[in-house]
Design an enzyme around this catalytic site. Structure first.
Site, PDB file in Angstrom:
ATOM      1  N   LYS A 199       0.709  -1.078   0.099  1.00 60.93           N
ATOM      2  CA  LYS A 199      -0.143   0.088   0.024  1.00 60.93           C
ATOM      3  C   LYS A 199       0.946   1.355  -0.120  1.00 60.93           C
ATOM      4  O   LYS A 199       1.787   1.401   1.019  1.00 60.93           O
ATOM      5  CB  LYS A 199      -0.751   0.035   1.218  1.00 60.93           C
ATOM      6  N   ARG A 209     -10.782   9.617   2.336  1.00 60.19           N
ATOM      7  CA  ARG A 209     -10.654  10.605   3.320  1.00 60.19           C
ATOM      8  C   ARG A 209     -11.866  11.512   3.381  1.00 60.19           C
ATOM      9  O   ARG A 209     -12.086  11.896   4.699  1.00 60.19           O
ATOM     10  CB  ARG A 209      -9.059  11.220   3.447  1.00 60.19           C
ATOM     11  N   LYS A 221       1.372  10.077   5.843  1.00 60.37           N
ATOM     12  CA  LYS A 221       1.330   8.467   6.416  1.00 60.37           C
ATOM     13  C   LYS A 221       2.641   7.897   5.728  1.00 60.37           C
ATOM     14  O   LYS A 221       2.745   6.624   5.641  1.00 60.37           O
ATOM     15  CB  LYS A 221       0.047   7.885   5.610  1.00 60.37           C
ATOM     16  N   GLU A 237       7.562  -6.964   0.930  1.00 57.15           N
ATOM     17  CA  GLU A 237       6.295  -7.060   1.881  1.00 57.15           C
ATOM     18  C   GLU A 237       5.600  -8.346   1.479  1.00 57.15           C
ATOM     19  O   GLU A 237       4.873  -9.109   2.528  1.00 57.15           O
ATOM     20  CB  GLU A 237       5.449  -5.735   1.485  1.00 57.15           C
ATOM     21  N   LYS A 252      -2.236  -1.390  -3.918  1.00 58.11           N
ATOM     22  CA  LYS A 252      -3.011  -0.177  -3.821  1.00 58.11           C
ATOM     23  C   LYS A 252      -2.240   1.073  -3.880  1.00 58.11           C
ATOM     24  O   LYS A 252      -1.208   1.123  -3.260  1.00 58.11           O
ATOM     25  CB  LYS A 252      -3.815  -0.535  -2.431  1.00 58.11           C
ATOM     26  N   SER A 278     -10.031   5.480  -4.541  1.00 59.38           N
ATOM     27  CA  SER A 278     -11.060   6.841  -4.651  1.00 59.38           C
ATOM     28  C   SER A 278     -10.549   7.833  -5.630  1.00 59.38           C
ATOM     29  O   SER A 278     -11.412   8.322  -6.503  1.00 59.38           O
ATOM     30  CB  SER A 278     -11.282   7.447  -3.109  1.00 59.38           C
ATOM     31  N   TYR A 317     -15.026   1.109  -6.770  1.00 61.48           N
ATOM     32  CA  TYR A 317     -16.310   1.578  -6.563  1.00 61.48           C
ATOM     33  C   TYR A 317     -17.287   1.709  -7.787  1.00 61.48           C
ATOM     34  O   TYR A 317     -18.478   2.071  -7.920  1.00 61.48           O
ATOM     35  CB  TYR A 317     -15.966   3.116  -6.209  1.00 61.48           C
TER      36      TYR A 317
HETATM   37  C1  PBG Z   1      -7.019   3.711   5.526  1.00 61.05           C
HETATM   38  C2  PBG Z   1      -7.427   3.235   4.151  1.00 61.05           C
HETATM   39  C3  PBG Z   1      -7.384   4.247   3.290  1.00 61.05           C
HETATM   40  C4  PBG Z   1      -8.079   3.463   2.100  1.00 61.05           C
HETATM   41  C5  PBG Z   1      -8.681   2.571   2.504  1.00 61.05           C
HETATM   42  N1  PBG Z   1      -8.027   2.430   3.761  1.00 61.05           N
HETATM   43  C6  PBG Z   1      -6.845   5.707   3.141  1.00 61.05           C
HETATM   44  C7  PBG Z   1      -5.661   5.892   3.551  1.00 61.05           C
HETATM   45  O1  PBG Z   1      -4.473   5.070   3.683  1.00 61.05           O
HETATM   46  O2  PBG Z   1      -5.531   7.083   3.901  1.00 61.05           O
HETATM   47  C8  PBG Z   1      -7.972   4.316   0.899  1.00 61.05           C
HETATM   48  C9  PBG Z   1      -9.218   3.724  -0.329  1.00 61.05           C
HETATM   49  C10 PBG Z   1      -9.532   4.784  -1.334  1.00 61.05           C
HETATM   50  O3  PBG Z   1      -8.755   5.681  -1.566  1.00 61.05           O
HETATM   51  O4  PBG Z   1     -10.492   4.342  -2.046  1.00 61.05           O
HETATM   52  N2  PBG Z   1      -6.795   2.812   6.476  1.00 61.05           N
END
Ligand code: PBG
Length: 328
Positions: A199, A209, A221, A237, A252, A278, A317
């Site tokens: 990720k 968010r 992050k 990983e 991701k 997203s 989505y």
């Molecule tokens: C946080 C989490 C995130 C997403 C899924 N779980 C956002 C982040 O890491 O800040 C993002 C998914 C998306 O953008 O569709 N645990």
């Protein structure tokens, strides 16, 4: 002379739809999709401005959306809760409340559809007053092992409520093994772990968010999510998550990370998932709404490309919309 010596003509295999479909290497269908849905405790569906077509769903809205998804063959959903500000605290205690929004929703969905596959998110950000996936120390560091102790409680609470697959999205080191042990210790040996293995610290999570009101209150992050510059690190990983007992590994975001999907596909025999996040959804929507791209063709192409790169499962989505387009 118009007739050049040209024995090999790849176009012969493209000359009709019948031949093209006979030669097609990749398929993409509703059986591959996991549909992420946002839920909240309110009685109304609240549209998310940066994700047109998506809302924070009320219980009634959620049931209607699941009904629509199942009607086109989408039988896996992932739940993400928007949690009331008053329930957030520095250690995310609400994340393992057995009567919290997620456990209650899992139980209600399973009661209605016992064969619906429920994927639940393991991370503290929706519950954290700091908006981070882990516990934040006084000096701003994210505490790895202290966070894992809470994540284990969260996973057990979700498993007890009826989750089929828990999906740790937090990126703490060692959490897959710890969660596996916690689940097994409570007798949940059949609950699977879908690890967010690679990720990345991506700009593409902004709309998510907004949806959950879960942006970090300070900092970013980057000390736990991966550097977008790194590919070999993803393989490291994968090796760790596989050794710790992950059932599936995820990459991701998806679209800009197809090289990572392909490399991970070659590196593991586990099923590979990819998350069309997203921001990817928002970009496709925005260009489509302006009439700059054909939404249906662009979306189906993006999903096919993720499958071609090597993903078995796609979180998107567009799951229900794409499944209904694929029905014709
Ligand atoms: C946080 C989490 C995130 C997403 C899924 N779980 C956002 C982040 O890491 O800040 C993002 C998914 C998306 O953008 O569709 N645990």
């Amino acid at each position: 002379m118009t007739h050049v010596a040209q024995r090999a003509r790849p176009r012969r295999n493209r000359k009709s739809e019948v031949i093209r479909s006979a030669c097609r290497e990749t398929t993409c269908g509703p059986q591959h999709f996991i549909y992420p849905l946002f839920i909240h405790g309110g009685g109304d569906d609240v549209p998310i401005a940066s994700m047109p077509g998506c809302s924070r769903l009320s219980p009634a809205g959620l049931f209607a959306e699941v009904e629509r998804a199942r009607a086109v063959g989408v039988n896996m959903i992932a739940l993400f809760p928007a949690v009331a500000e008053s329930l957030k605290d520095p250690t995310g205690r609400e994340s393992h409340n057995p009567d919290g929004l997620v456990p209650r929703t899992i139980a209600a969905l399973k009661d209605r559809w016992s064969d619906l596959v429920l994927v639940t998110d393991i991370a503290l950000d929706p519950y954290s007053s700091d908006g981070h996936d882990g516990i934040v120390a006084a000096d701003g560091r994210i505490l790895n092992d202290e966070t894992i102790a809470v994540l284990c409680k969260q996973a057990v609470a979700q498993a007890r409520a009826g989750a089929d697959i828990v999906a740790p999205s937090d990126m703490m080191d060692g959490r897959i093994g710890a969660i596996r042990d916690a689940l097994d210790g409570e007798g949940f040996t059949e609950v699977s772990i879908l690890a967010y293995t690679a990720k990345y610290a991506s700009a593409m999570y902004g709309p998510f968010r907004d949806a959950l009101d879960s942006a970090p209150r300070h900092g970013d992050k980057k000390t736990y999510q991966m550097d977008p510059a790194n590919a070999r690190e993803a393989l490291r990983e994968v090796e760790l998550d596989e050794a710790e007992g992950a059932d599936m590994v995820m990459i991701k975001p998806a679209g800009a990370y197809l090289d990572i999907i392909a490399r991970v596909r070659d590196a593991t025999a586990l099923p590979v998932a990819a998350y069309q996040v997203s921001g990817e959804y928002a970009m496709l929507k925005a260009a489509s709404e302006r009439g700059w791209i054909d939404e249906r063709r662009a979306v189906l192409e993006s999903l096919l490309a993720i499958r071609r790169a090597g993903a078995d499962v796609i979180l998107t989505y567009y799951a229900t919309q794409a499944a209904s387009w694929l029905q014709g």
